[in-house]
Each structure stands twice: as structure tokens, then as C-alpha cells.
Motif scaffolding. Structure first.
Motif, PDB file in Angstrom:
ATOM      1  N   GLY A 121       0.758  -1.667  -0.295  1.00  0.00           N
ATOM      2  CA  GLY A 121       0.385   0.092   0.169  1.00  0.00           C
ATOM      3  C   GLY A 121       0.810   1.467  -0.022  1.00  0.00           C
ATOM      4  O   GLY A 121       0.226   2.278  -0.554  1.00  0.00           O
ATOM      5  N   VAL A 122       2.387   1.143   0.044  1.00  0.00           N
ATOM      6  CA  VAL A 122       2.556   2.452  -0.002  1.00  0.00           C
ATOM      7  C   VAL A 122       3.746   3.010  -1.222  1.00  0.00           C
ATOM      8  O   VAL A 122       3.750   2.602  -2.018  1.00  0.00           O
ATOM      9  CB  VAL A 122       4.244   1.616   0.857  1.00  0.00           C
ATOM     10  N   VAL A 123       3.375   4.080  -1.493  1.00  0.00           N
ATOM     11  CA  VAL A 123       3.833   4.384  -2.985  1.00  0.00           C
ATOM     12  C   VAL A 123       4.839   5.463  -2.918  1.00  0.00           C
ATOM     13  O   VAL A 123       4.993   6.312  -1.737  1.00  0.00           O
ATOM     14  CB  VAL A 123       2.382   5.386  -3.620  1.00  0.00           C
ATOM     15  N   LEU A 124       6.155   5.318  -3.221  1.00  0.00           N
ATOM     16  CA  LEU A 124       7.237   5.597  -3.818  1.00  0.00           C
ATOM     17  C   LEU A 124       7.094   6.868  -5.029  1.00  0.00           C
ATOM     18  O   LEU A 124       7.486   6.172  -5.657  1.00  0.00           O
ATOM     19  CB  LEU A 124       8.798   5.388  -3.337  1.00  0.00           C
ATOM     20  N   THR A 125       7.759   8.050  -4.512  1.00  0.00           N
ATOM     21  CA  THR A 125       7.940   8.680  -6.114  1.00  0.00           C
ATOM     22  C   THR A 125       9.265   9.166  -5.528  1.00  0.00           C
ATOM     23  O   THR A 125       9.967   9.912  -4.993  1.00  0.00           O
ATOM     24  CB  THR A 125       7.038  10.221  -5.596  1.00  0.00           C
ATOM     25  N   GLU A 126       9.997   8.873  -6.934  1.00  0.00           N
ATOM     26  CA  GLU A 126      11.104   8.467  -6.554  1.00  0.00           C
ATOM     27  C   GLU A 126      11.850  10.315  -6.799  1.00  0.00           C
ATOM     28  O   GLU A 126      11.962  11.101  -8.177  1.00  0.00           O
ATOM     29  CB  GLU A 126      11.993   7.851  -7.931  1.00  0.00           C
ATOM     30  N   ARG A 127      13.162  10.873  -6.115  1.00  0.00           N
ATOM     31  CA  ARG A 127      13.493  12.057  -6.314  1.00  0.00           C
ATOM     32  C   ARG A 127      14.784  11.602  -7.102  1.00  0.00           C
ATOM     33  O   ARG A 127      15.367  12.495  -7.748  1.00  0.00           O
ATOM     34  CB  ARG A 127      13.391  12.974  -5.436  1.00  0.00           C
ATOM     35  N   SER A 128      15.326  11.059  -6.162  1.00  0.00           N
ATOM     36  CA  SER A 128      16.996  10.887  -6.674  1.00  0.00           C
ATOM     37  C   SER A 128      17.516   9.211  -6.406  1.00  0.00           C
ATOM     38  O   SER A 128      16.924   9.050  -5.427  1.00  0.00           O
ATOM     39  CB  SER A 128      17.758  11.955  -6.250  1.00  0.00           C
ATOM     40  N   ARG A 129      18.049   8.647  -6.707  1.00  0.00           N
ATOM     41  CA  ARG A 129      18.357   7.581  -6.085  1.00  0.00           C
ATOM     42  C   ARG A 129      20.326   7.275  -6.875  1.00  0.00           C
ATOM     43  O   ARG A 129      20.835   7.899  -8.271  1.00  0.00           O
ATOM     44  CB  ARG A 129      17.920   6.324  -7.469  1.00  0.00           C
ATOM     45  N   GLN A 130      21.417   7.208  -6.390  1.00  0.00           N
ATOM     46  CA  GLN A 130      22.503   6.569  -6.523  1.00  0.00           C
ATOM     47  C   GLN A 130      22.348   5.118  -6.411  1.00  0.00           C
ATOM     48  O   GLN A 130      22.567   4.307  -5.255  1.00  0.00           O
ATOM     49  CB  GLN A 130      23.651   6.458  -5.562  1.00  0.00           C
ATOM     50  N   PRO A 131      22.711   3.965  -7.520  1.00  0.00           N
ATOM     51  CA  PRO A 131      23.112   2.940  -7.872  1.00  0.00           C
ATOM     52  C   PRO A 131      23.518   2.256  -6.476  1.00  0.00           C
ATOM     53  O   PRO A 131      25.104   2.359  -5.521  1.00  0.00           O
ATOM     54  CB  PRO A 131      23.420   2.253  -9.140  1.00  0.00           C
ATOM     55  N   ALA A 132      23.044   1.507  -5.892  1.00  0.00           N
ATOM     56  CA  ALA A 132      23.079   0.875  -4.956  1.00  0.00           C
ATOM     57  C   ALA A 132      23.675   1.295  -3.110  1.00  0.00           C
ATOM     58  O   ALA A 132      24.612   0.710  -2.909  1.00  0.00           O
ATOM     59  CB  ALA A 132      24.627  -0.767  -5.178  1.00  0.00           C
ATOM     60  N   ARG A 133      23.595   2.431  -3.509  1.00  0.00           N
ATOM     61  CA  ARG A 133      24.237   3.482  -2.301  1.00  0.00           C
ATOM     62  C   ARG A 133      22.679   3.988  -1.607  1.00  0.00           C
ATOM     63  O   ARG A 133      23.164   4.005  -0.517  1.00  0.00           O
ATOM     64  CB  ARG A 133      25.321   4.700  -2.642  1.00  0.00           C
ATOM     65  N   SER A 134      22.048   4.476  -2.238  1.00  0.00           N
ATOM     66  CA  SER A 134      20.421   5.635  -1.338  1.00  0.00           C
ATOM     67  C   SER A 134      19.624   6.199  -2.443  1.00  0.00           C
ATOM     68  O   SER A 134      20.224   5.793  -3.806  1.00  0.00           O
ATOM     69  CB  SER A 134      21.862   6.758  -1.676  1.00  0.00           C
ATOM     70  N   LEU A 135      19.366   6.758  -2.368  1.00  0.00           N
ATOM     71  CA  LEU A 135      17.410   6.694  -2.858  1.00  0.00           C
ATOM     72  C   LEU A 135      17.015   6.961  -1.482  1.00  0.00           C
ATOM     73  O   LEU A 135      16.736   7.488  -0.414  1.00  0.00           O
ATOM     74  CB  LEU A 135      16.583   5.427  -2.650  1.00  0.00           C
ATOM     75  N   SER A 136      16.228   8.743  -2.557  1.00  0.00           N
ATOM     76  CA  SER A 136      15.444   9.667  -1.077  1.00  0.00           C
ATOM     77  C   SER A 136      14.039  10.235  -2.502  1.00  0.00           C
ATOM     78  O   SER A 136      14.423   9.834  -3.437  1.00  0.00           O
ATOM     79  CB  SER A 136      16.382  11.081  -2.135  1.00  0.00           C
TER      80      SER A 136
END
Length: 198
Positions: A121-136
Motif C-alpha cells: 500500500g505504499v507509493v514511493l515517488t523517486e526523487r534521486s537515486r545512486q545505484p546500490a548506495r542511496s534513494l530519496s
């Protein structure tokens, strides 16, 4: 619901997490000593950054302890509640070590099919991503609660991943308490999911 002197539903004050003896050993003063020093300096009229800078520059307190003493003082003097940032935002966090590589852990957040298995039931709207390191990402759950999610990944030498999740921009202290428990449970489910299937 709001935080109380004993931490209430939102967790423990930093003065309960760092003992007076440990603080004295690291900084030369215990909590009461630092509170008296900061009162004499007029810290209740200062910002968080000003307090931490004063502790570092005038008293030689290293960065982590300068932040901890600043937060402890602000909580003790009613300048912020447990779970509240220096800007007034309400935040919580969680962490877990997972027996999977960072790319698989991050995929569990970004792949809607995998995410639904542990974060339904959670929707995430990706802002930024560093592969295998981080997600906002923006966060919205089935109840309509919104916020901002930050995910950090650290690859460990044994092939596991240290995962940290920060949930920011929550509504109030009650939301902090609810989402602290939520992330503890959900990260345990994620760990089990990733470790049961290759």
C-alpha cells in the motif's frame, strides 16, 4: 500526542541514551555541567547550529558530542521534543543489516512488485537515486500519510548490507511514534524476504 519528559510514545531523550558518566568521560562534563554552562551562555536564545558551534569552537567538544549535547539541552529546556528536528520537522529512522547485496536491497524499494510484498500500500515517488548506495523519495501510504523517505546502503565485506531509512516531514509526535514502530516491523519483514530468496 506529544513527547513528554520521559520520552512518552516518541522514544527516549538523548540524556537517557548517553549516560552522564559517558558524557563526562568524552567531554569533561556531565549533562548538568553542560546545561549550566549553556544556560550561563544564553543558549535558550540561540539556534541549534549556534549551540553546536559554540561547543566545538569554545569548548573543543567533537562533532558527535557537540550535536548530542545541543539536542539534549534543547530537549531539556523545551526547545524541541523527542523526534523533532532543529527546524521543527518531525522525523524518525530505522536500520537493519540484511543478508543481501546493496543492489537487491535498493530494488526492494524501487521495484513496485517486490515493494508490495514487504511494504504493501505504499507509493514511493523517486526523487534521486545512486545505484546500490542511496534513494530519496516521496512517501505515501494507504492511510494517506505523506512524508519524505531517505534510504542509505553500505556494502559490508561479508556480502551483507547495512540499511538505514530516514522518514522525514511527518505530521507530529504521534506520527513519529507510529512510524518508528512501523519501520521496525517492516524492515524485519524486508530482511526475512531478501534472506529467504536468492
Amino acid at each position: 500526542m506529544s513527547g513528554t519528559r520521559d520520552g512518552g510514545a516518541t522514544g527516549r531523550r538523548i540524556t537517557e541514551k548517553v549516560s552522564a558518566d559517558a558524557l563526562r568521560g568524552a567531554t569533561g562534563r556531565d549533562w548538568d555541567g553542560w546545561f549550566a554552562e549553556l544556560d550561563a551562555w544564553g543558549a535558550t536564545r540561540r539556534t541549534h547550529t549556534e549551540i553546536a558551534t559554540h561547543l566545538r569552537e569554545e569548548h573543543g567538544v567533537d562533532g558527535w558530542y557537540a550535536q548530542s549535547v545541543s539536542v539534549g539541552y534543547e530537549q531539556e529546556r523545551g526547545m524541541r521534543e523527542v523526534g523533532q528536528s532543529s527546524t521543527g520537522d518531525w522525523n524518525t529512522s530505522g536500520s537493519r543489516t540484511v543478508g543481501a547485496p546493496p543492489d537487491r536491497v535498493l530494488d526492494a524499494f524501487t521495484d513496485p512488485g517486490v515493494r508490495e510484498r514487504w511494504l504493501p500500500g505504499v507509493v514511493l515517488t523517486e526523487r534521486s537515486r545512486q545505484p546500490a548506495r542511496s534513494l530519496s523519495a516521496g512517501f505515501r501510504d494507504a492511510s494517506g500519510e505523506a512524508g519524505r523517505l531517505s534510504v542509505w546502503l553500505t556494502a559490508l565485506p561479508d556480502g551483507r548490507t547495512r540499511l538505514g531509512v530516514g522518514h522525514e516531514k511527518l505530521a507530529d509526535a504521534a506520527a513519529v511514534a507510529a512510524y518508528k514502530a512501523f519501520w521496525k516491523e517492516r524492515l524485519a519483514v524486508l530482511k526475512a524476504l531478501l534472506e529467504e530468496s536468492p
